[in-house]
Design a protein around this motif. Structure first.
Motif, PDB file in Angstrom:
ATOM      1  N   UNK A 161       8.847  -1.220   7.131  1.00  0.00           N
ATOM      2  CA  UNK A 161       7.560  -1.340   6.450  1.00  0.00           C
ATOM      3  C   UNK A 161       7.713  -0.819   5.016  1.00  0.00           C
ATOM      4  N   UNK A 175       5.657   0.072   2.675  1.00  0.00           N
ATOM      5  CA  UNK A 175       4.878   1.246   2.241  1.00  0.00           C
ATOM      6  C   UNK A 175       5.493   2.517   2.801  1.00  0.00           C
ATOM      7  N   UNK A 176       5.935   2.465   4.057  1.00  0.00           N
ATOM      8  CA  UNK A 176       6.556   3.652   4.636  1.00  0.00           C
ATOM      9  C   UNK A 176       7.826   4.014   3.860  1.00  0.00           C
ATOM     10  N   UNK A 217       6.901   5.711   0.763  1.00  0.00           N
ATOM     11  CA  UNK A 217       6.446   7.084   0.984  1.00  0.00           C
ATOM     12  C   UNK A 217       7.634   8.018   1.146  1.00  0.00           C
ATOM     13  N   UNK A 273       8.969   8.746  -2.161  1.00  0.00           N
ATOM     14  CA  UNK A 273       8.190   9.782  -2.859  1.00  0.00           C
ATOM     15  C   UNK A 273       8.641  11.168  -2.407  1.00  0.00           C
ATOM     16  N   UNK A 304       6.915  10.748  -9.236  1.00  0.00           N
ATOM     17  CA  UNK A 304       6.168  10.747  -7.979  1.00  0.00           C
ATOM     18  C   UNK A 304       4.712  10.397  -8.213  1.00  0.00           C
ATOM     19  N   UNK A 305       4.143  10.892  -9.326  1.00  0.00           N
ATOM     20  CA  UNK A 305       2.698  10.757  -9.516  1.00  0.00           C
ATOM     21  C   UNK A 305       2.269   9.468 -10.155  1.00  0.00           C
ATOM     22  N   UNK A 363       5.637   5.756  -8.854  1.00  0.00           N
ATOM     23  CA  UNK A 363       5.628   5.355  -7.445  1.00  0.00           C
ATOM     24  C   UNK A 363       4.251   4.873  -7.010  1.00  0.00           C
ATOM     25  N   UNK A 364       3.205   5.425  -7.637  1.00  0.00           N
ATOM     26  CA  UNK A 364       1.867   4.925  -7.315  1.00  0.00           C
ATOM     27  C   UNK A 364       1.770   3.458  -7.693  1.00  0.00           C
ATOM     28  N   UNK A 419       3.528   1.446  -5.048  1.00  0.00           N
ATOM     29  CA  UNK A 419       2.708   1.321  -3.844  1.00  0.00           C
ATOM     30  C   UNK A 419       1.539   0.391  -4.093  1.00  0.00           C
ATOM     31  N   UNK A 420       0.986   0.499  -5.286  1.00  0.00           N
ATOM     32  CA  UNK A 420      -0.127  -0.360  -5.699  1.00  0.00           C
ATOM     33  C   UNK A 420       0.268  -1.824  -5.554  1.00  0.00           C
ATOM     34  N   UNK A 444       0.883  -2.815  -1.970  1.00  0.00           N
ATOM     35  CA  UNK A 444      -0.413  -2.893  -1.313  1.00  0.00           C
ATOM     36  C   UNK A 444      -1.058  -4.241  -1.571  1.00  0.00           C
ATOM     37  N   UNK A 445      -0.976  -4.691  -2.827  1.00  0.00           N
ATOM     38  CA  UNK A 445      -1.614  -5.956  -3.190  1.00  0.00           C
ATOM     39  C   UNK A 445      -0.921  -7.128  -2.517  1.00  0.00           C
TER      40      UNK A 445
END
Lengths: 171, 316, 196
Positions: free
Chosen positions: C24, C26-27, C30, C33, C60-61, C64-65, C68-69, C72-73
């Motif tokens: 996965x 996203x995992x 993570x 991160x 990390x802040x 990586x966001x 993930x963004x 996610x999309x």
């Protein structure tokens, strides 16, 4: 940008305004006479039930909270055998009052009807009937209706001419 | 003995922060009511204070439902992240001389780092809920917090230049003569706006805009997991207020009263101001929020850094 | 604090392994991160708190966001996980694993041979970093800033819609909508006579 600051200031000034909340159980609100609250069934000035069990209120009710069964007494006067309002359904729209042809069903300025058991919000006829005429003092349906009931024959109602006698040739 | 004292400080900060966060549930409702000509909760206990207890009992005993379609591990992780990051940020806040959990040299950067990690909470909550509204909320949160984080950090550089340190204690000590809000008024305004956006408070609560996204990223949450988001938000308000106090309003400095009292007074002033903003301002559109951030706030922040640096160089 | 260094390093290595092996996306991100955070701790134990903080804030802040963004999309679902699984059959990772093992052996050898890792007692604060960046490495900073500026301009160019065209689109928009509305009305009224 300035309007934003002005908004903040104006809202802040509300801290010094009088509060509009009414602290309910201790402090009762003033309700206007035509406030739509608890539903009652009224009686005519003679003390008889006004309701003629025409079902118009039950038909008008958008949430189907009124249930009744019509019956007649021995003289032909119609009245509800039972009359049941489920106040846990009622939305106090007042349509029943508008539909009622005899001013029997009325909404009164009273809403203090909290119960712990839902079943207690189902009101029967004896709970609904009041002893007076409610908002319409002098009105008596059976006195103005051209229907024959016990103690009043055809043509004996107020402002009603006696029925034409078909057997007679006199004008 | 020293270790014991340190432990006491840690527990004290933890307990006080969580208590104030819980109390804010009551305070916010009362203050909003005050500015809307109402009373707010005033039945449970004196002034309705026990409303907090009632709410807590309710939220602890509610069914804690995890959606079957959710990504379980991430779904549970998300609310924990927000509370953990905010509570960790409290570690560097100097409440009074000696009352600070960890007086790091890079305290300010630690705060910024933790607040930037807080984004994950919202983003992951939005994604793991597997709900379109949650996802939209998470996306909004990611975009909003990333953008506002940029000048949240930059707006503080003026303070750092003036104080000559990233340590929060040193920054407070540097304000002995003059609070930094005077020379850094622009920085203060920018930091406050960015702080509100960063905690996703009204008027910048677009990630959870209830009129368009139900509740945004926490639409699928219930019970204590929802409570964690709630507590995280209130802790965030306290944290931003504390940071404003420390960075611009001289922290614990003040006459007569002891330092911790001054600190709390200032913090409560800003908390009340945040609640006033909530009572007063409507929510902007999302594109307005973003363009306002990048086209107005960022240039202003950069100009602020530039002018501050130049003046410090010229007069130092 | 050597044990902290080793602990953080172990976490970083483990998290990175998890990053590679997760199906996965996203995992995996993570875990990445977590790996970056562990790297930040490593920096901190080595006496570079400023770099550690920057690692957390920027990598990390922020970066990586964004990752993930984007993931996610893309809305990767069960299908993507199955696809990943098909891409990673048993034997394919043997080669890279052997190479990595060789590298790991080298690192272990170097660590064992040397007189233990030297921890610099001096802490490199933000001031030293700033002085280094704007002193000896000024050219590098300027080059990096030019690169970023180029990226900024390019992103702006890509995201920029030509103004006049957009304006004309906007003015035509209402007209077109009313036209659509009119045709819809016509479609409603132009029913064949006699139709219900």
């Amino acid at each position: 940008m300035l309007s934003v600051l002005r908004t903040i200031w104006e809202v802040f000034l509300h801290a010094f305004r009088k509060r509009v909340t009414i602290q309910f159980p201790e402090e009762k609100p003033r309700l206007p006479p035509r406030y739509r609250g608890r539903i009652i069934l009224s009686r005519d000035p003679d003390g008889g039930e006004r309701c003629v069990a025409c079902y118009l209120c039950a038909v008008a009710c958008p949430v189907d909270c009124i249930a009744l069964q019509a019956t007649e007494d021995s003289t032909g006067r119609r009245y509800p055998e039972f009359f049941r309002i489920n106040f846990s359904r009622c939305i106090f729209c007042g349509f029943c009052e508008e539909a009622c042809p005899t001013y029997a069903i009325q909404l009164i300025p009273d809403f203090y009807m909290s119960e712990y058991k839902r079943q207690n919000l189902v009101y029967e006829k004896e709970d609904l009937l009041i002893s007076g005429p409610g908002k319409y003092e002098g009105y008596n349906y059976w006195k103005v209706a051209g229907v024959k009931i016990g103690g009043k024959d055809k043509g004996e109602a107020e402002r009603e001419a006696p029925p034409v006698d078909l057997q007679s040739l006199l004008p | 003995m020293n270790g014991l004292y340190q432990l006491a400080v840690v527990f004290g900060v933890l307990v006080v922060a969580l208590t104030i966060a819980a109390g804010l549930i009551w305070l916010e409702r009362r203050l909003l009511a005050l500015w809307q000509d109402r009373y707010g909760p005033n039945r449970v206990g004196p002034f309705g204070l026990f409303q907090v207890l009632a709410d807590m009992i309710k939220i602890f005993t509610k069914e804690d439902w995890t959606a079957p379609f959710a990504d379980k591990a991430t779904f549970i992780l998300a609310p924990a992240i927000i509370v953990v990051t905010v509570l960790l940020s409290f570690a560097v806040v100097p409440f009074a001389p000696g009352i600070v959990v960890a007086d790091l040299d890079i305290g300010l950067l630690f705060f910024l780092g933790m607040s930037s990690l807080g984004v994950y909470s919202v983003v992951l909550a939005g994604w793991s809920s597997d709900n379109k509204y949650s996802l939209l909320g998470g996306m909004r949160a990611a975009a909003q917090m990333l953008s506002y984080e940029v000048f949240m950090g930059l707006s503080l550089m003026g303070v750092v230049v003036l104080a000559g340190s990233f340590s929060l204690t040193a920054i407070v000590e540097a304000q002995r003569n003059l609070w930094f809000v005077v020379p850094q008024f622009l920085g203060f305004l920018l930091f406050m706006i960015a702080g509100i956006a960063e905690t996703r408070r009204l008027p910048f609560d677009l990630p959870e805009a209830e009129s368009e996204l139900i509740a945004g990223y926490h639409a699928e949450y219930s019970g204590m997991k929802f409570g964690m988001f709630f507590v995280g938000e209130y802790l965030g308000i306290i944290l931003i207020s504390s940071m404003i106090t420390v960075l611009f309003f001289g922290g614990w400095l003040g006459p007569v009263l002891p330092g911790i009292v001054w600190f709390l007074i200032k913090v409560f002033f800003f908390i009340a101001f945040f609640i006033l903003l909530r009572a007063a301002l409507p929510r902007p559109r999302f594109d307005q929020l973003m363009s306002w951030g990048w086209k107005v706030m960022l240039p202003l922040t950069l100009a602020n850094v530039l002018v501050t640096g130049a003046l410090v160089l010229a007069f130092a | 604090m050597p044990w902290m260094f080793y602990l953080a390093g172990a976490v970083a290595v483990a998290a990175t392994i998890m990053t590679i092996t997760r199906l996965n996306a996203i995992h995996a991100l993570l875990y990445f991160v977590v790996s970056l955070l562990a790297a930040a701790v490593v920096f901190y134990t080595l006496g570079a708190p400023f770099i550690a903080a920057l690692e957390v804030i920027i990598y990390a802040g922020a970066i990586m966001v964004l990752f993930i963004f984007v993931v996610m999309m893309l809305n990767v679902g069960e299908r993507a996980v199955a696809m990943e699984r098909s891409w990673l059959p048993g034997g394919i990772w043997v080669g890279p694993a052997v190479l990595a093992a060789v590298l790991f052996a080298q690192v272990v050898y170097l660590v064992m041979r040397g007189p233990g890792p030297e921890y610099p007692r001096t802490v490199v604060g933000p001031k030293q970093v700033g002085l280094a960046l704007y002193g000896p490495y000024l050219m590098g900073v300027e080059l990096a800033s030019m690169l970023l500026l180029a990226g900024l301009v390019a992103a702006y160019h890509l995201g920029w819609r030509r103004q006049p065209e957009q304006e004309s689109k906007e003015t035509h928009f209402d007209e077109r909508r009313t036209a659509v509305g009119r045709s819809a009305v016509r479609a409603g009224t132009d029913r064949p006579a006699g139709a219900p």
